[in-house]
Write a protein that holds these residues in place. Structure first.
Motif, PDB file in Angstrom:
ATOM      1  N   GLY A  93       0.841  -1.197   0.000  1.00  0.00           N
ATOM      2  CA  GLY A  93       0.000   0.000   0.000  1.00  0.00           C
ATOM      3  C   GLY A  93       0.870   1.239   0.000  1.00  0.00           C
ATOM      4  O   GLY A  93       1.713   1.413  -0.867  1.00  0.00           O
ATOM      5  N   ASP A  94       0.710   2.090   1.003  1.00  0.00           N
ATOM      6  CA  ASP A  94       1.506   3.309   1.117  1.00  0.00           C
ATOM      7  C   ASP A  94       2.722   3.133   2.018  1.00  0.00           C
ATOM      8  O   ASP A  94       3.505   4.063   2.180  1.00  0.00           O
ATOM      9  CB  ASP A  94       0.645   4.448   1.680  1.00  0.00           C
ATOM     10  CG  ASP A  94      -0.418   4.908   0.702  1.00  0.00           C
ATOM     11  OD1 ASP A  94      -0.215   4.732  -0.510  1.00  0.00           O
ATOM     12  OD2 ASP A  94      -1.450   5.433   1.155  1.00  0.00           O
ATOM     13  N   ASP A  95       2.874   1.963   2.615  1.00  0.00           N
ATOM     14  CA  ASP A  95       3.988   1.716   3.537  1.00  0.00           C
ATOM     15  C   ASP A  95       5.200   1.201   2.779  1.00  0.00           C
ATOM     16  O   ASP A  95       5.082   0.348   1.903  1.00  0.00           O
ATOM     17  CB  ASP A  95       3.584   0.703   4.602  1.00  0.00           C
ATOM     18  CG  ASP A  95       2.444   1.205   5.472  1.00  0.00           C
ATOM     19  OD1 ASP A  95       2.281   2.429   5.595  1.00  0.00           O
ATOM     20  OD2 ASP A  95       1.725   0.369   6.033  1.00  0.00           O
ATOM     21  N   LEU A  96       6.369   1.704   3.146  1.00  0.00           N
ATOM     22  CA  LEU A  96       7.612   1.303   2.496  1.00  0.00           C
ATOM     23  C   LEU A  96       8.601   0.830   3.549  1.00  0.00           C
ATOM     24  O   LEU A  96       8.841   1.520   4.545  1.00  0.00           O
ATOM     25  CB  LEU A  96       8.211   2.491   1.725  1.00  0.00           C
ATOM     26  CG  LEU A  96       9.530   2.246   1.015  1.00  0.00           C
ATOM     27  CD1 LEU A  96       9.348   1.243  -0.122  1.00  0.00           C
ATOM     28  CD2 LEU A  96      10.081   3.552   0.477  1.00  0.00           C
ATOM     29  N   TYR A  97       9.151  -0.350   3.326  1.00  0.00           N
ATOM     30  CA  TYR A  97      10.179  -0.914   4.198  1.00  0.00           C
ATOM     31  C   TYR A  97      11.416  -1.108   3.334  1.00  0.00           C
ATOM     32  O   TYR A  97      11.363  -1.782   2.314  1.00  0.00           O
ATOM     33  CB  TYR A  97       9.726  -2.266   4.777  1.00  0.00           C
ATOM     34  CG  TYR A  97       8.404  -2.169   5.500  1.00  0.00           C
ATOM     35  CD1 TYR A  97       8.357  -1.809   6.837  1.00  0.00           C
ATOM     36  CD2 TYR A  97       7.217  -2.418   4.837  1.00  0.00           C
ATOM     37  CE1 TYR A  97       7.140  -1.702   7.497  1.00  0.00           C
ATOM     38  CE2 TYR A  97       6.002  -2.314   5.493  1.00  0.00           C
ATOM     39  CZ  TYR A  97       5.973  -1.956   6.821  1.00  0.00           C
ATOM     40  OH  TYR A  97       4.772  -1.843   7.468  1.00  0.00           O
ATOM     41  N   GLU A  98      12.515  -0.505   3.773  1.00  0.00           N
ATOM     42  CA  GLU A  98      13.711  -0.573   2.939  1.00  0.00           C
ATOM     43  C   GLU A  98      14.907  -1.040   3.748  1.00  0.00           C
ATOM     44  O   GLU A  98      15.171  -0.552   4.839  1.00  0.00           O
ATOM     45  CB  GLU A  98      14.011   0.789   2.320  1.00  0.00           C
ATOM     46  CG  GLU A  98      15.192   0.725   1.408  1.00  0.00           C
ATOM     47  CD  GLU A  98      15.206   1.846   0.392  1.00  0.00           C
ATOM     48  OE1 GLU A  98      16.210   1.916  -0.325  1.00  0.00           O
ATOM     49  OE2 GLU A  98      14.261   2.622   0.308  1.00  0.00           O
ATOM     50  N   SER A  99      15.599  -1.994   3.177  1.00  0.00           N
ATOM     51  CA  SER A  99      16.843  -2.484   3.739  1.00  0.00           C
ATOM     52  C   SER A  99      17.790  -2.713   2.575  1.00  0.00           C
ATOM     53  O   SER A  99      18.155  -3.831   2.250  1.00  0.00           O
ATOM     54  CB  SER A  99      16.617  -3.787   4.508  1.00  0.00           C
ATOM     55  OG  SER A  99      17.850  -4.251   5.015  1.00  0.00           O
ATOM     56  N   SER A 100      18.156  -1.606   1.928  1.00  0.00           N
ATOM     57  CA  SER A 100      19.031  -1.706   0.765  1.00  0.00           C
ATOM     58  C   SER A 100      20.203  -0.751   0.926  1.00  0.00           C
ATOM     59  O   SER A 100      20.135   0.219   1.689  1.00  0.00           O
ATOM     60  CB  SER A 100      18.263  -1.378  -0.522  1.00  0.00           C
ATOM     61  OG  SER A 100      17.929  -0.015  -0.539  1.00  0.00           O
ATOM     62  N   VAL A 101      21.260  -1.005   0.200  1.00  0.00           N
ATOM     63  CA  VAL A 101      22.428  -0.137   0.235  1.00  0.00           C
ATOM     64  C   VAL A 101      22.050   1.253  -0.278  1.00  0.00           C
ATOM     65  O   VAL A 101      22.439   2.268   0.309  1.00  0.00           O
ATOM     66  CB  VAL A 101      23.582  -0.749  -0.595  1.00  0.00           C
ATOM     67  CG1 VAL A 101      24.731   0.228  -0.726  1.00  0.00           C
ATOM     68  CG2 VAL A 101      24.054  -2.037   0.041  1.00  0.00           C
ATOM     69  N   ALA A 102      21.261   1.306  -1.347  1.00  0.00           N
ATOM     70  CA  ALA A 102      20.848   2.600  -1.898  1.00  0.00           C
ATOM     71  C   ALA A 102      20.057   3.400  -0.865  1.00  0.00           C
ATOM     72  O   ALA A 102      20.224   4.615  -0.746  1.00  0.00           O
ATOM     73  CB  ALA A 102      20.014   2.395  -3.160  1.00  0.00           C
ATOM     74  N   GLY A 103      19.192   2.740  -0.116  1.00  0.00           N
ATOM     75  CA  GLY A 103      18.419   3.425   0.919  1.00  0.00           C
ATOM     76  C   GLY A 103      19.296   3.960   2.035  1.00  0.00           C
ATOM     77  O   GLY A 103      19.104   5.080   2.511  1.00  0.00           O
ATOM     78  N   HIS A 104      20.275   3.166   2.451  1.00  0.00           N
ATOM     79  CA  HIS A 104      21.196   3.616   3.507  1.00  0.00           C
ATOM     80  C   HIS A 104      22.056   4.767   3.020  1.00  0.00           C
ATOM     81  O   HIS A 104      22.293   5.736   3.773  1.00  0.00           O
ATOM     82  CB  HIS A 104      22.073   2.452   3.975  1.00  0.00           C
ATOM     83  CG  HIS A 104      21.316   1.387   4.711  1.00  0.00           C
ATOM     84  ND1 HIS A 104      20.693   1.596   5.914  1.00  0.00           N
ATOM     85  CD2 HIS A 104      21.080   0.101   4.389  1.00  0.00           C
ATOM     86  CE1 HIS A 104      20.101   0.497   6.329  1.00  0.00           C
ATOM     87  NE2 HIS A 104      20.318  -0.448   5.409  1.00  0.00           N
ATOM     88  N   LEU A 105      22.525   4.723   1.781  1.00  0.00           N
ATOM     89  CA  LEU A 105      23.318   5.819   1.226  1.00  0.00           C
ATOM     90  C   LEU A 105      22.485   7.096   1.110  1.00  0.00           C
ATOM     91  O   LEU A 105      22.973   8.181   1.406  1.00  0.00           O
ATOM     92  CB  LEU A 105      23.891   5.444  -0.143  1.00  0.00           C
ATOM     93  CG  LEU A 105      24.977   4.364  -0.125  1.00  0.00           C
ATOM     94  CD1 LEU A 105      25.358   3.987  -1.553  1.00  0.00           C
ATOM     95  CD2 LEU A 105      26.205   4.833   0.646  1.00  0.00           C
ATOM     96  N   SER A 106      21.237   6.956   0.712  1.00  0.00           N
ATOM     97  CA  SER A 106      20.348   8.104   0.608  1.00  0.00           C
ATOM     98  C   SER A 106      20.102   8.735   1.985  1.00  0.00           C
ATOM     99  O   SER A 106      20.093   9.962   2.117  1.00  0.00           O
ATOM    100  CB  SER A 106      19.020   7.672  -0.029  1.00  0.00           C
ATOM    101  OG  SER A 106      18.115   8.731  -0.026  1.00  0.00           O
ATOM    102  N   ALA A 107      19.913   7.909   2.986  1.00  0.00           N
ATOM    103  CA  ALA A 107      19.713   8.426   4.345  1.00  0.00           C
ATOM    104  C   ALA A 107      20.955   9.145   4.849  1.00  0.00           C
ATOM    105  O   ALA A 107      20.849  10.191   5.508  1.00  0.00           O
ATOM    106  CB  ALA A 107      19.348   7.263   5.289  1.00  0.00           C
ATOM    107  N   LEU A 108      22.129   8.597   4.541  1.00  0.00           N
ATOM    108  CA  LEU A 108      23.377   9.254   4.938  1.00  0.00           C
ATOM    109  C   LEU A 108      23.538  10.606   4.224  1.00  0.00           C
ATOM    110  O   LEU A 108      23.963  11.589   4.830  1.00  0.00           O
ATOM    111  CB  LEU A 108      24.577   8.360   4.620  1.00  0.00           C
ATOM    112  CG  LEU A 108      24.823   7.196   5.569  1.00  0.00           C
ATOM    113  CD1 LEU A 108      25.927   6.301   5.036  1.00  0.00           C
ATOM    114  CD2 LEU A 108      25.173   7.718   6.956  1.00  0.00           C
ATOM    115  N   ALA A 109      23.205  10.644   2.947  1.00  0.00           N
ATOM    116  CA  ALA A 109      23.344  11.882   2.169  1.00  0.00           C
ATOM    117  C   ALA A 109      22.409  12.962   2.695  1.00  0.00           C
ATOM    118  O   ALA A 109      22.780  14.138   2.756  1.00  0.00           O
ATOM    119  CB  ALA A 109      23.065  11.608   0.692  1.00  0.00           C
ATOM    120  N   SER A 110      21.211  12.593   3.087  1.00  0.00           N
ATOM    121  CA  SER A 110      20.270  13.607   3.578  1.00  0.00           C
ATOM    122  C   SER A 110      20.585  14.025   5.006  1.00  0.00           C
ATOM    123  O   SER A 110      20.165  15.093   5.448  1.00  0.00           O
ATOM    124  CB  SER A 110      18.819  13.079   3.487  1.00  0.00           C
ATOM    125  OG  SER A 110      18.644  11.990   4.364  1.00  0.00           O
ATOM    126  N   ALA A 111      21.328  13.219   5.742  1.00  0.00           N
ATOM    127  CA  ALA A 111      21.696  13.554   7.124  1.00  0.00           C
ATOM    128  C   ALA A 111      22.826  14.574   7.197  1.00  0.00           C
ATOM    129  O   ALA A 111      22.999  15.234   8.198  1.00  0.00           O
ATOM    130  CB  ALA A 111      22.096  12.299   7.892  1.00  0.00           C
TER     131      ALA A 111
END
Length: 129
Positions: free
Chosen positions: A110-128
Motif C-alpha cells: 500500500g503506502d507503507d515502504l520498508y527498505e533495507s538496501s544499500v541505496a536506501g542507507h546511502l540516501s539516508a546518509l546523504a540527507s543527514a
C-alpha cells in the motif's frame, strides 16, 4: 452540491458492496461495473472514483518486493509471512528486480515502504549531512 460529490459518495457505497469478508470480490466488482453502465447518469465520474478505491485496496493486499540480485523463494516467503502477520490479512508477493538498489530489498505494501538496501542507507546518509 457539485456533481462530483454524489459520484464520490456513490463510488464509496459501491466499493463497500464490492467487499466480501473484508476482501475485494471480482464477481461483485463485475456486478458494480454492470450497474454503473446501466443506471448511472455520470458513469465516468463514478468509475473514476471507484477505480481509485479499488486500486488502493488491491495495493493494500500486495507486497511489491524489489531486489537487487537473486532472492530465494524462502526469503520471499519469509517477507510475505512477516507482512501477513503485521497487517493481519493475506498479502500476495510481487517480486521485481531493481538494479538501482545495489543490494538488499525494498518492500512496499500500500503506502507503507520498508527498505533495507544499500541505496536506501546511502540516501539516508546523504540527507543527514
Amino acid at each position: 452540491m457539485s456533481a462530483a460529490k454524489p459520484a464520490q459518495q456513490l463510488a464509496r457505497q459501491l466499493f463497500r458492496l464490492s467487499l466480501v469478508n473484508g476482501e475485494l470480490s471480482a464477481e461483485r466488482v463485475g456486478g458494480v461495473l454492470e450497474y454503473v453502465e446501466k443506471h448511472c447518469a455520470h458513469p465516468h465520474a463514478v468509475l473514476s472514483a471507484y477505480h481509485r478505491l479499488v486500486a488502493a485496496e488491491v495495493a493494500r493486499g500486495q507486497a511489491l518486493i524489489e531486489h537487487a540480485g537473486p532472492v530465494s523463494p524462502a526469503a520471499i516467503a519469509s517477507i510475505v509471512s512477516a507482512m501477513t502477520q503485521r497487517y493481519g490479512r493475506r498479502i500476495a508477493p510481487l517480486p521485481q528486480r531493481n538494479d538501482a538498489l545495489l543490494a538488499g530489498v525494498r518492500v512496499r505494501v500500500g503506502d507503507d515502504l520498508y527498505e533495507s538496501s544499500v541505496a536506501g542507507h546511502l540516501s539516508a546518509l546523504a540527507s543527514a549531512t
